[in-house]
Design an enzyme around this catalytic site. Structure first.
Site, PDB file in Angstrom:
ATOM      1  N   CYS A  29      13.678  40.668  42.670  1.00 44.80           N
ATOM      2  CA  CYS A  29      13.289  42.085  42.596  1.00 44.80           C
ATOM      3  C   CYS A  29      12.159  42.364  41.598  1.00 44.80           C
ATOM      4  CB  CYS A  29      14.503  42.943  42.276  1.00 44.80           C
ATOM      5  SG  CYS A  29      15.576  42.243  41.028  1.00 44.80           S
ATOM      6  N   GLU A  71      16.404  34.608  35.398  1.00 43.84           N
ATOM      7  CA  GLU A  71      15.357  35.525  35.866  1.00 43.84           C
ATOM      8  C   GLU A  71      13.944  35.036  35.515  1.00 43.84           C
ATOM      9  OE1 GLU A  71      16.685  37.777  37.627  1.00 43.84           O
ATOM     10  OE2 GLU A  71      15.267  39.422  37.859  1.00 43.84           O
ATOM     11  N   HIS A  80      12.685  48.726  38.074  1.00 43.70           N
ATOM     12  CA  HIS A  80      12.267  47.743  37.068  1.00 43.70           C
ATOM     13  C   HIS A  80      10.852  48.085  36.581  1.00 43.70           C
ATOM     14  CE1 HIS A  80      15.768  45.572  38.050  1.00 43.70           C
ATOM     15  NE2 HIS A  80      15.283  44.560  38.730  1.00 43.70           N
TER      16      HIS A  80
HETATM   17  P1  NAP Z   1      27.108  42.401  44.551  1.00 41.55           P
HETATM   18  O1  NAP Z   1      27.096  43.883  44.367  1.00 41.55           O
HETATM   19  O2  NAP Z   1      27.939  41.585  43.621  1.00 41.55           O
HETATM   20  O3  NAP Z   1      27.596  42.110  46.091  1.00 41.55           O
HETATM   21  C1  NAP Z   1      27.903  40.810  46.528  1.00 41.55           C
HETATM   22  C2  NAP Z   1      28.364  40.821  47.992  1.00 41.55           C
HETATM   23  O4  NAP Z   1      28.711  39.471  48.360  1.00 41.55           O
HETATM   24  C3  NAP Z   1      29.619  41.676  48.275  1.00 41.55           C
HETATM   25  O5  NAP Z   1      29.512  42.274  49.542  1.00 41.55           O
HETATM   26  C4  NAP Z   1      30.747  40.644  48.316  1.00 41.55           C
HETATM   27  O6  NAP Z   1      31.840  41.018  49.152  1.00 41.55           O
HETATM   28  C5  NAP Z   1      30.018  39.462  48.945  1.00 41.55           C
HETATM   29  N1  NAP Z   1      30.705  38.208  48.639  1.00 41.55           N
HETATM   30  C6  NAP Z   1      31.097  37.727  47.443  1.00 41.55           C
HETATM   31  N2  NAP Z   1      31.747  36.546  47.596  1.00 41.55           N
HETATM   32  C7  NAP Z   1      31.769  36.276  48.912  1.00 41.55           C
HETATM   33  C8  NAP Z   1      32.298  35.225  49.709  1.00 41.55           C
HETATM   34  N3  NAP Z   1      32.966  34.190  49.150  1.00 41.55           N
HETATM   35  N4  NAP Z   1      32.124  35.261  51.047  1.00 41.55           N
HETATM   36  C9  NAP Z   1      31.462  36.298  51.625  1.00 41.55           C
HETATM   37  N5  NAP Z   1      30.968  37.358  50.931  1.00 41.55           N
HETATM   38  C10 NAP Z   1      31.102  37.336  49.584  1.00 41.55           C
HETATM   39  O7  NAP Z   1      25.647  41.801  44.466  1.00 41.55           O
HETATM   40  P2  NAP Z   1      24.216  42.526  44.754  1.00 41.55           P
HETATM   41  O8  NAP Z   1      23.626  43.093  43.534  1.00 41.55           O
HETATM   42  O9  NAP Z   1      24.374  43.389  45.956  1.00 41.55           O
HETATM   43  O10 NAP Z   1      23.304  41.270  45.101  1.00 41.55           O
HETATM   44  C11 NAP Z   1      23.436  40.555  46.324  1.00 41.55           C
HETATM   45  C12 NAP Z   1      22.402  39.452  46.391  1.00 41.55           C
HETATM   46  O11 NAP Z   1      21.090  40.022  46.378  1.00 41.55           O
HETATM   47  C13 NAP Z   1      22.473  38.507  45.174  1.00 41.55           C
HETATM   48  O12 NAP Z   1      22.191  37.204  45.606  1.00 41.55           O
HETATM   49  C14 NAP Z   1      21.380  39.039  44.256  1.00 41.55           C
HETATM   50  O13 NAP Z   1      20.886  38.072  43.401  1.00 41.55           O
HETATM   51  C15 NAP Z   1      20.332  39.509  45.257  1.00 41.55           C
HETATM   52  N6  NAP Z   1      19.451  40.587  44.802  1.00 41.55           N
HETATM   53  C16 NAP Z   1      19.934  41.685  44.174  1.00 41.55           C
HETATM   54  C17 NAP Z   1      19.047  42.692  43.771  1.00 41.55           C
HETATM   55  C18 NAP Z   1      19.507  43.948  43.082  1.00 41.55           C
HETATM   56  O14 NAP Z   1      18.635  44.710  42.617  1.00 41.55           O
HETATM   57  N7  NAP Z   1      20.819  44.205  42.977  1.00 41.55           N
HETATM   58  C19 NAP Z   1      17.686  42.562  44.024  1.00 41.55           C
HETATM   59  C20 NAP Z   1      17.219  41.434  44.690  1.00 41.55           C
HETATM   60  C21 NAP Z   1      18.107  40.462  45.065  1.00 41.55           C
HETATM   61  P3  NAP Z   1      33.226  41.607  48.561  1.00 41.55           P
HETATM   62  O15 NAP Z   1      32.984  43.061  48.223  1.00 41.55           O
HETATM   63  O16 NAP Z   1      34.153  41.450  49.700  1.00 41.55           O
HETATM   64  O17 NAP Z   1      33.595  40.800  47.366  1.00 41.55           O
END
Ligand code: NAP
Length: 348
Positions: free
Chosen positions: A148, A201, A241
Protein backbone atom coordinates in the site's frame (compact mmCIF):
# COMPACT_ATOMS: atom_id res chain seq x y z
CA UNK A 1 -16.41 -0.04 -22.65
CA UNK A 2 -19.90 -1.61 -22.38
CA UNK A 3 -20.32 -5.01 -20.68
CA UNK A 4 -23.43 -7.01 -21.73
CA UNK A 5 -23.80 -8.98 -18.51
CA UNK A 6 -21.84 -8.53 -15.31
CA UNK A 7 -18.97 -10.90 -14.57
CA UNK A 8 -19.32 -12.92 -11.36
CA UNK A 9 -16.44 -12.63 -8.91
CA UNK A 10 -15.49 -14.08 -5.54
CA UNK A 11 -13.60 -12.47 -2.66
CA UNK A 12 -11.15 -14.51 -0.60
CA UNK A 13 -10.54 -13.06 2.86
CA UNK A 14 -13.88 -11.28 2.49
CA UNK A 15 -14.31 -10.67 6.23
CA UNK A 16 -11.03 -8.75 6.68
CA UNK A 17 -10.29 -5.07 6.37
CA UNK A 18 -9.34 -5.28 2.68
CA UNK A 19 -12.12 -7.84 2.03
CA UNK A 20 -14.72 -5.39 3.32
CA UNK A 21 -13.36 -2.67 1.07
CA UNK A 22 -13.66 -5.07 -1.89
CA UNK A 23 -17.30 -5.63 -1.00
CA UNK A 24 -18.03 -1.95 -0.64
CA UNK A 25 -16.35 -1.09 -3.97
CA UNK A 26 -17.78 -4.03 -5.91
CA UNK A 27 -21.33 -3.82 -4.59
CA UNK A 28 -22.40 -1.44 -7.34
CA UNK A 29 -19.70 -2.08 -9.92
CA UNK A 30 -20.41 -1.55 -13.61
CA UNK A 31 -18.69 -4.76 -14.78
CA UNK A 32 -18.40 -7.15 -11.81
CA UNK A 33 -20.86 -8.60 -9.33
CA UNK A 34 -20.07 -10.35 -6.06
CA UNK A 35 -21.29 -13.94 -6.35
CA UNK A 36 -19.28 -15.54 -3.53
CA UNK A 37 -17.39 -14.63 -0.39
CA UNK A 38 -14.85 -16.87 1.35
CA UNK A 39 -12.74 -16.69 4.50
CA UNK A 40 -11.24 -18.97 7.17
CA UNK A 41 -12.91 -22.03 8.65
CA UNK A 42 -13.89 -19.77 11.59
CA UNK A 43 -16.26 -17.91 9.26
CA UNK A 44 -17.16 -20.60 6.71
CA UNK A 45 -20.77 -21.81 6.88
CA UNK A 46 -22.04 -18.60 8.52
CA UNK A 47 -24.00 -15.88 6.76
CA UNK A 48 -21.64 -13.04 5.86
CA UNK A 49 -23.47 -10.61 8.17
CA UNK A 50 -22.90 -13.02 11.08
CA UNK A 51 -19.26 -13.72 10.27
CA UNK A 52 -18.10 -10.17 9.66
CA UNK A 53 -17.38 -7.35 12.06
CA UNK A 54 -18.30 -4.64 9.53
CA UNK A 55 -16.09 -1.62 10.21
CA UNK A 56 -16.72 0.56 7.14
CA UNK A 57 -18.83 3.70 7.27
CA UNK A 58 -20.70 2.62 4.12
CA UNK A 59 -23.53 0.15 4.85
CA UNK A 60 -23.04 -3.59 4.39
CA UNK A 61 -24.79 -4.26 1.04
CA UNK A 62 -27.97 -6.38 1.43
CA UNK A 63 -27.07 -8.69 -1.45
CA UNK A 64 -23.83 -9.67 0.32
CA UNK A 65 -25.13 -9.74 3.91
CA UNK A 66 -27.01 -12.97 3.31
CA UNK A 67 -24.39 -14.83 1.27
CA UNK A 68 -23.01 -17.91 2.98
CA UNK A 69 -19.27 -17.60 3.64
CA UNK A 70 -17.42 -20.38 1.85
CA UNK A 71 -14.08 -21.99 2.51
CA UNK A 72 -11.13 -20.85 0.41
CA UNK A 73 -11.24 -23.97 -1.76
CA UNK A 74 -11.15 -23.89 -5.57
CA UNK A 75 -14.72 -25.12 -5.98
CA UNK A 76 -16.27 -21.69 -6.52
CA UNK A 77 -18.34 -20.86 -9.59
CA UNK A 78 -16.71 -17.43 -10.09
CA UNK A 79 -13.59 -17.68 -12.21
CA UNK A 80 -12.23 -14.32 -11.03
CA UNK A 81 -11.17 -14.19 -7.40
CA UNK A 82 -9.93 -11.14 -5.55
CA UNK A 83 -7.73 -12.02 -2.60
CA UNK A 84 -7.52 -10.05 0.63
CA UNK A 85 -6.17 -13.06 2.50
CA UNK A 86 -3.89 -12.88 5.49
CA UNK A 87 -0.36 -13.26 4.13
CA UNK A 88 0.23 -16.14 6.56
CA UNK A 89 -2.06 -18.31 4.41
CA UNK A 90 -2.41 -16.50 1.06
CA UNK A 91 0.53 -18.12 -0.78
CA UNK A 92 -0.65 -21.73 -1.14
CA UNK A 93 -4.37 -20.85 -1.29
CA UNK A 94 -3.88 -18.44 -4.20
CA UNK A 95 -1.64 -20.93 -6.00
CA UNK A 96 -4.24 -23.66 -5.54
CA UNK A 97 -6.90 -21.44 -7.14
CA UNK A 98 -4.63 -20.51 -10.07
CA UNK A 99 -3.73 -24.17 -10.66
CA UNK A 100 -7.44 -24.90 -10.88
CA UNK A 101 -8.00 -22.36 -13.63
CA UNK A 102 -8.97 -19.27 -11.62
CA UNK A 103 -7.77 -15.72 -12.30
CA UNK A 104 -6.41 -14.57 -8.94
CA UNK A 105 -5.85 -10.87 -8.28
CA UNK A 106 -4.11 -10.54 -4.95
CA UNK A 107 -3.23 -7.88 -2.40
CA UNK A 108 -0.98 -10.17 -0.41
CA UNK A 109 2.78 -10.08 -0.53
CA UNK A 110 3.33 -13.80 -1.12
CA UNK A 111 3.59 -13.93 -4.94
CA UNK A 112 4.55 -10.31 -5.68
CA UNK A 113 8.18 -11.03 -6.41
CA UNK A 114 7.65 -14.36 -8.26
CA UNK A 115 9.49 -14.22 -11.56
CA UNK A 116 6.36 -14.90 -13.63
CA UNK A 117 3.88 -12.76 -11.66
CA UNK A 118 3.07 -9.18 -12.66
CA UNK A 119 3.30 -6.64 -9.83
CA UNK A 120 0.79 -4.34 -11.42
CA UNK A 121 0.01 -0.66 -11.12
CA UNK A 122 -2.23 -0.10 -14.15
CA UNK A 123 -1.00 3.46 -14.75
CA UNK A 124 2.63 2.32 -14.76
CA UNK A 125 3.33 -1.15 -16.09
CA UNK A 126 0.32 -2.46 -18.02
CA UNK A 127 2.78 -4.21 -20.39
CA UNK A 128 3.91 -6.51 -17.52
CA UNK A 129 0.58 -8.35 -17.87
CA UNK A 130 2.25 -10.27 -20.71
CA UNK A 131 4.10 -12.23 -17.98
CA UNK A 132 0.87 -14.12 -17.37
CA UNK A 133 1.55 -16.04 -20.59
CA UNK A 134 4.66 -17.54 -18.98
CA UNK A 135 2.76 -18.86 -15.95
CA UNK A 136 2.19 -22.59 -15.65
CA UNK A 137 -1.20 -22.59 -14.02
CA UNK A 138 -3.45 -24.58 -16.30
CA UNK A 139 -5.26 -21.57 -17.71
CA UNK A 140 -5.42 -19.82 -14.35
CA UNK A 141 -3.09 -17.01 -13.32
CA UNK A 142 -1.93 -14.79 -10.47
CA UNK A 143 -1.63 -11.01 -10.72
CA UNK A 144 -0.57 -8.98 -7.70
CA UNK A 145 -1.02 -5.49 -6.38
CA UNK A 146 1.95 -3.80 -4.65
CA UNK A 147 2.27 -2.90 -1.00
CA UNK A 148 0.00 0.00 0.00
CA UNK A 149 2.85 2.48 0.59
CA UNK A 150 4.66 1.43 -2.57
CA UNK A 151 1.65 2.27 -4.75
CA UNK A 152 1.39 5.92 -3.70
CA UNK A 153 5.11 6.51 -3.91
CA UNK A 154 5.66 4.76 -7.25
CA UNK A 155 2.82 6.69 -8.93
CA UNK A 156 4.53 9.92 -7.85
CA UNK A 157 7.87 8.61 -9.14
CA UNK A 158 6.71 7.33 -12.54
CA UNK A 159 6.44 10.73 -14.31
CA UNK A 160 9.81 11.77 -12.81
CA UNK A 161 11.36 8.51 -13.95
CA UNK A 162 9.99 8.86 -17.51
CA UNK A 163 10.99 12.50 -17.95
CA UNK A 164 14.17 13.00 -15.94
CA UNK A 165 15.40 9.55 -14.83
CA UNK A 166 15.78 8.56 -11.19
CA UNK A 167 19.01 7.80 -9.36
CA UNK A 168 18.15 7.72 -5.67
CA UNK A 169 15.02 7.87 -3.54
CA UNK A 170 14.67 8.30 0.20
CA UNK A 171 11.25 7.87 1.80
CA UNK A 172 9.88 8.19 5.33
CA UNK A 173 6.29 6.97 5.73
CA UNK A 174 3.55 7.74 8.23
CA UNK A 175 1.17 4.83 7.76
CA UNK A 176 -2.44 4.53 8.79
CA UNK A 177 -3.81 1.99 11.27
CA UNK A 178 -6.11 0.27 8.77
CA UNK A 179 -2.96 -0.93 7.01
CA UNK A 180 -2.46 -3.34 9.91
CA UNK A 181 -5.84 -5.04 9.34
CA UNK A 182 -8.45 -5.46 12.07
CA UNK A 183 -8.14 -5.24 15.10
CA UNK A 184 -4.59 -4.25 14.19
CA UNK A 185 -2.45 -2.27 16.60
CA UNK A 186 -3.63 -2.20 20.25
CA UNK A 187 -5.10 1.19 21.24
CA UNK A 188 -2.71 1.46 24.20
CA UNK A 189 0.20 1.10 21.79
CA UNK A 190 -0.87 3.80 19.34
CA UNK A 191 -2.88 6.51 21.18
CA UNK A 192 -0.54 9.41 22.05
CA UNK A 193 2.16 7.56 20.20
CA UNK A 194 4.01 6.73 16.96
CA UNK A 195 5.55 3.32 16.38
CA UNK A 196 8.77 3.60 14.35
CA UNK A 197 8.57 0.07 12.94
CA UNK A 198 6.23 -1.91 10.67
CA UNK A 199 7.32 -5.49 10.23
CA UNK A 200 8.56 -6.27 6.71
CA UNK A 201 7.49 -2.90 5.29
CA UNK A 202 10.82 -1.22 4.54
CA UNK A 203 12.22 -4.04 2.35
CA UNK A 204 8.97 -3.97 0.31
CA UNK A 205 9.25 -0.22 -0.32
CA UNK A 206 12.88 -0.63 -1.30
CA UNK A 207 12.35 -3.54 -3.71
CA UNK A 208 8.84 -3.42 -5.22
CA UNK A 209 9.29 -0.13 -7.15
CA UNK A 210 12.31 -1.65 -8.94
CA UNK A 211 10.13 -4.42 -10.37
CA UNK A 212 7.20 -2.08 -11.14
CA UNK A 213 9.46 0.38 -13.00
CA UNK A 214 11.37 -2.56 -14.51
CA UNK A 215 11.36 -3.74 -18.12
CA UNK A 216 9.41 -6.65 -19.59
CA UNK A 217 11.89 -9.09 -21.18
CA UNK A 218 9.84 -11.95 -22.69
CA UNK A 219 9.69 -14.17 -19.59
CA UNK A 220 10.72 -11.94 -16.72
CA UNK A 221 11.05 -8.36 -15.54
CA UNK A 222 14.47 -6.81 -15.51
CA UNK A 223 14.46 -4.64 -12.40
CA UNK A 224 15.23 -0.96 -12.76
CA UNK A 225 18.37 0.15 -10.93
CA UNK A 226 17.45 2.87 -8.45
CA UNK A 227 18.78 3.14 -4.90
CA UNK A 228 15.82 3.37 -2.53
CA UNK A 229 16.01 3.81 1.24
CA UNK A 230 12.83 3.58 3.35
CA UNK A 231 11.83 4.16 6.97
CA UNK A 232 8.26 3.26 7.98
CA UNK A 233 6.21 4.50 10.94
CA UNK A 234 2.72 3.63 12.18
CA UNK A 235 0.69 6.69 13.18
CA UNK A 236 -2.75 7.21 14.71
CA UNK A 237 -4.60 7.92 11.44
CA UNK A 238 -7.37 5.55 10.37
CA UNK A 239 -6.90 5.61 6.57
CA UNK A 240 -4.33 7.22 4.28
CA UNK A 241 -0.56 6.79 4.14
CA UNK A 242 1.51 10.00 4.06
CA UNK A 243 5.08 9.74 2.74
CA UNK A 244 7.94 12.26 2.73
CA UNK A 245 10.00 11.54 -0.38
CA UNK A 246 13.40 12.85 -1.52
CA UNK A 247 14.66 12.18 -5.04
CA UNK A 248 17.90 12.51 -6.96
CA UNK A 249 17.19 12.84 -10.69
CA UNK A 250 19.42 11.91 -13.64
CA UNK A 251 18.60 15.10 -15.55
CA UNK A 252 18.04 18.61 -14.22
CA UNK A 253 14.42 19.70 -13.85
CA UNK A 254 12.71 22.85 -12.66
CA UNK A 255 9.99 22.86 -10.06
CA UNK A 256 7.48 24.08 -12.66
CA UNK A 257 8.40 21.25 -15.05
CA UNK A 258 7.92 18.63 -12.32
CA UNK A 259 4.52 19.98 -11.26
CA UNK A 260 3.41 20.12 -14.88
CA UNK A 261 4.35 16.50 -15.65
CA UNK A 262 2.59 15.35 -12.49
CA UNK A 263 -0.57 17.25 -13.40
CA UNK A 264 -0.47 16.05 -17.02
CA UNK A 265 0.18 12.40 -16.08
CA UNK A 266 -2.36 10.05 -17.61
CA UNK A 267 -2.12 6.42 -18.67
CA UNK A 268 -4.02 3.35 -19.90
CA UNK A 269 -6.75 3.32 -17.19
CA UNK A 270 -7.67 6.87 -18.19
CA UNK A 271 -7.44 6.05 -21.91
CA UNK A 272 -9.80 3.09 -21.50
CA UNK A 273 -11.97 5.10 -19.09
CA UNK A 274 -11.96 2.15 -16.65
CA UNK A 275 -14.74 2.32 -14.02
CA UNK A 276 -12.35 2.61 -11.05
CA UNK A 277 -9.76 4.82 -12.75
CA UNK A 278 -9.30 8.27 -11.27
CA UNK A 279 -9.90 11.04 -13.80
CA UNK A 280 -6.38 12.19 -12.92
CA UNK A 281 -3.93 9.83 -11.16
CA UNK A 282 -2.10 12.75 -9.50
CA UNK A 283 -3.38 15.94 -7.85
CA UNK A 284 -0.84 18.57 -6.91
CA UNK A 285 -1.53 21.02 -4.05
CA UNK A 286 0.28 24.34 -3.76
CA UNK A 287 -0.81 25.03 -0.16
CA UNK A 288 2.05 24.38 2.30
CA UNK A 289 -0.23 22.50 4.68
CA UNK A 290 -1.45 19.95 2.08
CA UNK A 291 -1.87 17.02 1.42
CA UNK A 292 -3.47 15.68 4.61
CA UNK A 293 -4.93 12.19 5.18
CA UNK A 294 -8.35 13.22 6.53
CA UNK A 295 -8.91 15.86 3.86
CA UNK A 296 -7.44 14.30 0.71
CA UNK A 297 -7.50 10.50 1.01
CA UNK A 298 -10.88 10.16 -0.77
CA UNK A 299 -10.10 12.39 -3.73
CA UNK A 300 -11.27 10.98 -7.08
CA UNK A 301 -12.87 7.83 -5.56
CA UNK A 302 -9.91 7.37 -3.23
CA UNK A 303 -7.92 6.28 -6.28
CA UNK A 304 -5.79 9.37 -6.89
CA UNK A 305 -2.47 10.26 -5.32
CA UNK A 306 -2.13 13.70 -3.75
CA UNK A 307 1.22 15.46 -3.80
CA UNK A 308 2.39 18.72 -2.25
CA UNK A 309 5.30 20.63 -0.76
CA UNK A 310 7.65 20.17 -3.72
CA UNK A 311 10.88 21.99 -2.93
CA UNK A 312 14.60 21.82 -3.61
CA UNK A 313 16.61 19.64 -1.26
CA UNK A 314 20.14 20.13 0.04
CA UNK A 315 20.99 16.41 0.03
CA UNK A 316 18.95 15.21 -2.96
CA UNK A 317 17.53 17.30 -5.84
CA UNK A 318 13.92 17.63 -4.65
CA UNK A 319 11.66 16.65 -1.77
CA UNK A 320 7.86 16.40 -1.59
CA UNK A 321 4.97 14.80 0.29
CA UNK A 322 2.70 12.07 -1.14
CA UNK A 323 -0.63 10.82 0.18
CA UNK A 324 -2.71 7.85 -0.97
CA UNK A 325 -5.59 5.82 0.44
CA UNK A 326 -4.13 2.54 1.67
CA UNK A 327 -7.18 0.24 1.55
CA UNK A 328 -8.61 1.86 -1.57
CA UNK A 329 -5.88 2.80 -4.08
CA UNK A 330 -3.37 0.80 -2.02
CA UNK A 331 -5.38 -2.41 -1.83
CA UNK A 332 -8.94 -3.28 -2.94
CA UNK A 333 -9.47 -0.35 -5.34
CA UNK A 334 -6.05 -0.95 -6.91
CA UNK A 335 -6.79 -4.66 -7.38
CA UNK A 336 -10.18 -3.93 -8.96
CA UNK A 337 -8.48 -1.50 -11.34
CA UNK A 338 -6.05 -4.31 -12.27
CA UNK A 339 -9.02 -6.57 -13.11
CA UNK A 340 -10.64 -3.82 -15.17
CA UNK A 341 -7.43 -3.31 -17.11
CA UNK A 342 -7.18 -7.08 -17.69
CA UNK A 343 -10.74 -7.08 -19.04
CA UNK A 344 -10.12 -4.05 -21.27
CA UNK A 345 -6.94 -5.62 -22.69
CA UNK A 346 -8.52 -9.04 -23.26
CA UNK A 347 -6.85 -11.03 -20.46
CA UNK A 348 -10.27 -11.76 -18.92
P1 NAP B 1 -7.28 -8.86 7.96
O1 NAP B 1 -8.23 -7.77 8.30
O2 NAP B 1 -6.54 -9.53 9.07
O3 NAP B 1 -8.13 -10.00 7.13
C1 NAP B 1 -7.57 -11.25 6.83
C2 NAP B 1 -8.58 -12.13 6.09
O4 NAP B 1 -7.97 -13.42 5.86
C3 NAP B 1 -9.89 -12.42 6.86
O5 NAP B 1 -10.97 -12.48 5.96
C4 NAP B 1 -9.67 -13.82 7.44
O6 NAP B 1 -10.86 -14.56 7.62
C5 NAP B 1 -8.85 -14.45 6.31
N1 NAP B 1 -8.08 -15.59 6.81
C6 NAP B 1 -7.25 -15.65 7.87
N2 NAP B 1 -6.77 -16.91 8.03
C7 NAP B 1 -7.31 -17.66 7.05
C8 NAP B 1 -7.23 -19.03 6.68
N3 NAP B 1 -6.47 -19.90 7.38
N4 NAP B 1 -7.91 -19.46 5.60
C9 NAP B 1 -8.69 -18.60 4.88
N5 NAP B 1 -8.85 -17.29 5.21
C10 NAP B 1 -8.15 -16.82 6.27
O7 NAP B 1 -6.17 -8.36 6.95
P2 NAP B 1 -6.23 -7.13 5.88
O8 NAP B 1 -5.71 -5.88 6.45
O9 NAP B 1 -7.57 -7.14 5.25
O10 NAP B 1 -5.13 -7.59 4.83
C11 NAP B 1 -5.34 -8.67 3.93
C12 NAP B 1 -4.15 -8.84 3.02
O11 NAP B 1 -3.98 -7.66 2.23
C13 NAP B 1 -2.83 -9.02 3.81
O12 NAP B 1 -2.02 -9.92 3.11
C14 NAP B 1 -2.23 -7.61 3.81
O13 NAP B 1 -0.86 -7.62 3.95
C15 NAP B 1 -2.67 -7.09 2.45
N6 NAP B 1 -2.81 -5.63 2.34
C16 NAP B 1 -3.46 -4.91 3.28
C17 NAP B 1 -3.57 -3.52 3.13
C18 NAP B 1 -4.29 -2.65 4.12
O14 NAP B 1 -4.20 -1.41 3.98
N7 NAP B 1 -4.98 -3.21 5.12
C19 NAP B 1 -3.03 -2.90 2.01
C20 NAP B 1 -2.38 -3.67 1.04
C21 NAP B 1 -2.28 -5.02 1.23
P3 NAP B 1 -11.56 -14.74 9.07
O15 NAP B 1 -12.31 -13.46 9.37
O16 NAP B 1 -12.47 -15.88 8.85
O17 NAP B 1 -10.49 -15.01 10.07
Amino acid sequence: MEIKSKIQVAILGATGSVGQKFISLLSDHAWFEIAEVAASERSAGKLYKQAVNWILSTPLPDEVANLEVKECEPNLKSKIVFSGLDSGVAGPIEENFAKNGYIVISNSKNHRMDRDVPLLVPEINADHLELIKTQNYNGGCIVTNPNCSTIGMVISLKPLYDNFGLEEVNVVTMQALSGAGYPGVASLDIIDNIIPYISGEEPKLESEPLKILGHFRQNHIQDEEIKISAQCNRVAVIDGHLECVQVKLKKKATKEEIIKIWKDFSAEPQKYNLPSAPLRPIYYFYEDKYPQPRIHRDIDKGMAVSIGRLREDKLFDYKFVVLSHNTNRGAAGGAILCAELMKAKGYI
